[in-house]
Design an enzyme around this catalytic site. Structure first.
Site: not given
Ligand code: GRF
Length: 207
Positions: A86, A105
């Site tokens: 992240l 993703h």
């Protein structure tokens, strides 16, 4: 057979890491995960890595750009895989590893992608918007969040009673196939990039 060295970056549970390791074994991929790096010590993915005997490191704090680059180079990393990582990849690393960093993703980029779109937020957005099709994307990483050339995508039709948690579970199943496929294609040198678009060379079956 030419093996590639892969460094996997994680921030969370590491199910994509697990899926990659499982697929590598099942399909005897010419891939070696040489280390797993997390941006926090409590990432459960580190536990998974240790169970597979893979060296783990934790990268936190500001000095991480040069440290990350040093760790990647000292284990001769050929490919960096972001599997639920992240944090932003530092520019120095992006430059040194252009078209050698891939990310998974949990949507069909460009939908529900970019700054602020990660993890459960993606599936909540999908649910709120009432889209009928979602999916997952593997792409090369560049300086734009979720902006690099797309490598593989796979879609799935949603059922009317799917809530964000069910959507996440369905998308994760796709991710767990898609990411290892992209790593295998990279290892086989089958991903070409031209003017920001990728082509998969002589892959017999994309499924
Ligand atoms: C996945 O949904 C992935 O698409 C996103 O973060 C999540 C990571 O899950 N980037 P895990 O840590 O691999 O289980």
């Amino acid at each position: 057979m030419h093996f590639i060295n892969v460094t996997v970056l994680i921030s969370g549970g590491g199910t994509n890491l697990e899926a990659l390791l499982t697929t590598m074994k099942e399909e005897a991929l010419p891939v070696r995960v040489v280390q797993v790096i997390a941006n926090k010590a409590e990432a459960y993915g580190l536990t998974r890595a240790k169970q597979h005997g893979i060296p783990c490191r934790v990268l936190s704090g500001k000095a991480d750009a040069l440290q990350l680059l040093e760790w990647l180079k000292d284990l001769n990393t050929d490919l960096v895989v972001l599997a639920g990582y992240l944090k932003k990849v530092p520019d120095e690393v992006l430059e040194a590893y252009q078209y050698r960093i891939i990310n998974i993703h949990p949507s069909l980029i460009p939908a529900f992608a970019g700054p602020g779109w990660y993890g459960m937020k993606v599936h909540e957005g999908v649910w709120e918007r009432g889209v009928k099709v979602t999916g997952a994307t593997v792409h090369f990483v560049n300086s734009e969040m979720d902006g690099g050339p797309i490598i593989l995508q796979e879609s799935l039709r949603l059922d009317d009673d799917d809530d964000p948690v069910k959507i996440q579970q369905k998308v994760l199943k796709i991710e767990h196939q898609l990411l290892p496929r992209a790593v295998a294609l990279f290892a086989a040198g089958k991903i070409k990039v031209c003017q920001g678009r990728t082509t998969i060379t002589n892959e017999v079956d994309q499924r």
